[in-house]
Scaffold this motif. Sequence first.
Motif, PDB file in Angstrom:
ATOM      1  N   LEU A 148      30.065  41.356  49.922  1.00  0.00           N
ATOM      2  CA  LEU A 148      30.794  41.281  48.663  1.00  0.00           C
ATOM      3  C   LEU A 148      32.197  40.735  48.884  1.00  0.00           C
ATOM      4  CD1 LEU A 148      31.061  41.980  45.614  1.00  0.00           C
ATOM      5  CD2 LEU A 148      31.832  44.249  46.326  1.00  0.00           C
ATOM      6  N   TYR A 149      32.854  41.215  49.913  1.00  0.00           N
ATOM      7  CA  TYR A 149      34.212  40.764  50.224  1.00  0.00           C
ATOM      8  C   TYR A 149      34.234  39.269  50.517  1.00  0.00           C
ATOM      9  CZ  TYR A 149      38.617  40.354  52.812  1.00  0.00           C
ATOM     10  OH  TYR A 149      39.860  39.972  53.257  1.00  0.00           O
ATOM     11  N   ARG A 150      33.341  38.827  51.384  1.00  0.00           N
ATOM     12  CA  ARG A 150      33.338  37.406  51.769  1.00  0.00           C
ATOM     13  C   ARG A 150      32.895  36.526  50.608  1.00  0.00           C
ATOM     14  NH1 ARG A 150      31.460  40.198  56.281  1.00  0.00           N
ATOM     15  NH2 ARG A 150      29.277  39.867  55.710  1.00  0.00           N
ATOM     16  N   LYS A 151      31.993  37.038  49.769  1.00  0.00           N
ATOM     17  CA  LYS A 151      31.535  36.270  48.622  1.00  0.00           C
ATOM     18  C   LYS A 151      32.661  36.052  47.622  1.00  0.00           C
ATOM     19  CE  LYS A 151      28.427  34.369  45.925  1.00  0.00           C
ATOM     20  NZ  LYS A 151      27.796  33.092  46.286  1.00  0.00           N
ATOM     21  N   GLN A 152      33.459  37.083  47.399  1.00  0.00           N
ATOM     22  CA  GLN A 152      34.475  37.022  46.358  1.00  0.00           C
ATOM     23  C   GLN A 152      35.811  36.459  46.838  1.00  0.00           C
ATOM     24  OE1 GLN A 152      33.341  39.642  42.675  1.00  0.00           O
ATOM     25  NE2 GLN A 152      35.081  40.403  43.822  1.00  0.00           N
ATOM     26  N   LEU A 153      35.912  36.087  48.114  1.00  0.00           N
ATOM     27  CA  LEU A 153      37.147  35.484  48.582  1.00  0.00           C
ATOM     28  C   LEU A 153      37.415  34.159  47.882  1.00  0.00           C
ATOM     29  CD1 LEU A 153      37.239  36.206  52.423  1.00  0.00           C
ATOM     30  CD2 LEU A 153      38.802  37.053  50.665  1.00  0.00           C
ATOM     31  N   ARG A 154      36.354  33.555  47.377  1.00  0.00           N
ATOM     32  CA  ARG A 154      36.488  32.373  46.530  1.00  0.00           C
ATOM     33  C   ARG A 154      36.075  32.743  45.111  1.00  0.00           C
ATOM     34  NH1 ARG A 154      32.769  27.998  48.718  1.00  0.00           N
ATOM     35  NH2 ARG A 154      33.781  26.743  47.107  1.00  0.00           N
ATOM     36  N   SER A 155      36.677  32.101  44.150  1.00  0.00           N
ATOM     37  CA  SER A 155      36.339  32.358  42.756  1.00  0.00           C
ATOM     38  C   SER A 155      34.900  31.974  42.477  1.00  0.00           C
ATOM     39  CB  SER A 155      37.279  31.562  41.837  1.00  0.00           C
ATOM     40  OG  SER A 155      36.791  31.522  40.515  1.00  0.00           O
ATOM     41  N   LYS A 156      34.272  32.666  41.518  1.00  0.00           N
ATOM     42  CA  LYS A 156      32.910  32.299  41.134  1.00  0.00           C
ATOM     43  C   LYS A 156      32.849  30.872  40.599  1.00  0.00           C
ATOM     44  CE  LYS A 156      33.117  34.417  36.486  1.00  0.00           C
ATOM     45  NZ  LYS A 156      34.361  35.190  36.606  1.00  0.00           N
ATOM     46  N   LEU A 157      33.967  30.397  40.044  1.00  0.00           N
ATOM     47  CA  LEU A 157      34.004  29.012  39.559  1.00  0.00           C
ATOM     48  C   LEU A 157      33.863  28.021  40.705  1.00  0.00           C
ATOM     49  CD1 LEU A 157      36.934  29.306  36.974  1.00  0.00           C
ATOM     50  CD2 LEU A 157      34.480  29.352  36.510  1.00  0.00           C
ATOM     51  N   ASP A 158      34.381  28.383  41.877  1.00  0.00           N
ATOM     52  CA  ASP A 158      34.245  27.510  43.042  1.00  0.00           C
ATOM     53  C   ASP A 158      32.805  27.420  43.521  1.00  0.00           C
ATOM     54  OD1 ASP A 158      36.980  27.095  43.013  1.00  0.00           O
ATOM     55  OD2 ASP A 158      37.375  28.803  44.329  1.00  0.00           O
ATOM     56  N   HIS A 159      32.007  28.424  43.162  1.00  0.00           N
ATOM     57  CA  HIS A 159      30.578  28.417  43.513  1.00  0.00           C
ATOM     58  C   HIS A 159      29.747  27.749  42.417  1.00  0.00           C
ATOM     59  CE1 HIS A 159      31.088  31.055  47.009  1.00  0.00           C
ATOM     60  NE2 HIS A 159      31.897  31.780  46.269  1.00  0.00           N
ATOM     61  N   GLY A 160      30.387  27.281  41.374  1.00  0.00           N
ATOM     62  CA  GLY A 160      29.664  26.627  40.278  1.00  0.00           C
ATOM     63  C   GLY A 160      29.176  27.580  39.208  1.00  0.00           C
ATOM     64  N   ALA A 161      29.511  28.889  39.343  1.00  0.00           N
ATOM     65  CA  ALA A 161      29.068  29.892  38.366  1.00  0.00           C
ATOM     66  C   ALA A 161      30.185  30.187  37.391  1.00  0.00           C
ATOM     67  CB  ALA A 161      28.634  31.164  39.080  1.00  0.00           C
ATOM     68  N   GLU A 162      29.808  30.733  36.236  1.00  0.00           N
ATOM     69  CA  GLU A 162      30.789  31.158  35.237  1.00  0.00           C
ATOM     70  C   GLU A 162      30.552  32.593  34.784  1.00  0.00           C
ATOM     71  OE1 GLU A 162      32.058  26.948  33.173  1.00  0.00           O
ATOM     72  OE2 GLU A 162      30.486  28.119  32.202  1.00  0.00           O
ATOM     73  N   ARG A 163      29.289  32.974  34.640  1.00  0.00           N
ATOM     74  CA  ARG A 163      28.952  34.350  34.290  1.00  0.00           C
ATOM     75  C   ARG A 163      28.516  35.067  35.553  1.00  0.00           C
ATOM     76  NH1 ARG A 163      23.614  37.112  31.925  1.00  0.00           N
ATOM     77  NH2 ARG A 163      23.161  36.765  34.131  1.00  0.00           N
ATOM     78  N   ARG A 164      29.187  36.161  35.884  1.00  0.00           N
ATOM     79  CA  ARG A 164      28.845  36.938  37.087  1.00  0.00           C
ATOM     80  C   ARG A 164      28.556  38.374  36.688  1.00  0.00           C
ATOM     81  NH1 ARG A 164      32.222  36.513  42.540  1.00  0.00           N
ATOM     82  NH2 ARG A 164      30.688  34.836  42.759  1.00  0.00           N
TER      83      ARG A 164
END
Length: 475
Positions: A148-164
């Motif tokens: 969870l920590y490593r996943k969220q170090l970048r914004s969800k927008l950087d992963h191409g997602a908008e709804r999390r």
Amino acid sequence: MEGYHGSGRRHFKDDVFVWDKKFAVRQENAYIAERRLLKAEDNETIITAFINQFGSWLDPPQYSYRALRDFLEKAIDESGNPENILNTDPTPAPHSRILVLLDDRRDETGWQDAGGARHRARDWNSYAEGYPPQGESIECSMLNAGDLYRKQLRSKLDHGAERRILYICDMSPICGLALISTIPQYQATILRDFIQRYVSYRVFIGVSLSFGFTLEFHLPYYALRQHAILRKDPRGLRRCGKFITDRKRLEALEFLYEAQISVAIVGVDEWVWTAYCCTETYFGSEETIQYYHEQEVDAPSGGARPRHFPVWNPREYFLFILSLRFRQVTREWRNVSEALEDRLQHHEESVFNEGGETTSLTDNPSFGLTKEYTRTIDLLRLLHNALVKTIESWEYFQGGEVQYFEVTEHEALRKLWDSHLAGINKNMTELRSLRRMLYQRIEMFDNKRSGVSFLMLFLPVRLLIITACKCLADG
């Protein structure tokens, strides 16, 4: 409290609680806030930064968010240096338990058509009447605290997602630390109150419009389970204990467990938002994260909806989850109340003279009957007071903030949302009935205890008078 009846009437002007129509169109200028994560200064820890973010001089200097601080600091006590634990990939075995189910996706529908024309809003009627789009940039995965920590170090927008959607089961201190270490800065005050209410076993239902929007509810409840041994909460957050013995099955071990369901939906518009759902399954309240993931169903709803049939509107998702979780909580309260009625039934046997026996009106020298009545009253009051808080919270919400969920321009959506609200009100009717039953039992056992206590106090005097009269007659 017996005379209290919530009317559900609105106590505020209709124009106070109005959903801001700007959320229906993309607030692209606000998306930068999703990428600006909370940071600790050189002279503070991430816990201090989280608790003090956007603080006020009017806040209590010593006891503000004490329960939250104590909970998060357990991560340091348990792991030494939590930052090393969270940064290590793979996460060390002692902290590798799966606690989070992630659902990321983006909906481009209504944003840009085949000709390149941009649309600034979506037709929610078509979503409600048919099948909404599955979405793009989809990722569904199970995470431990380090993941969870490593996943969220970048914004969800950087992963191409908008709804999390983050479904968190039995949130541990290190999981909570991973969460607060990677949130957008603007969410600090929101999640600070959210986690504080969660760890403090608080009931709350509310909506806030500040920068973006926050939709939040907390539903504490008590659950009755039959287990071979008591299953204690390993985090030490929730209490549990042995329930009243069933006289028909003396060998059965039943335990009463505290639990809470907490949900917060935080967003800048109806495209970019995050849902946090915290549940507790340490005593076996629902399916596991692995089950929800393998079955490809929505975890916050308890698997009531397939993941490929997502809810894109944040207000609709909030009502959908709230209605289902209210139904779950009502069923748990019903189980506890029915078991109580069964366990306490023998105290009324003398009224019907069952078996030709009568209940003694006097206690034994060790005050066993008085102690039994006192323990029963304490349990009844604990349950009654908890139930009153839930009922009152909904009635306050229904009297005002529920107006945020009024929708006039989308008929199909309005009917769907009204059905969710009708389901909640139906469960509230049952909860009020259970509360009255608990109150009546409190009165009954209070009277029984008072009667026994009075007789026990009067009995020595009565014996003394009888003895004195006998001595006079003999003398």
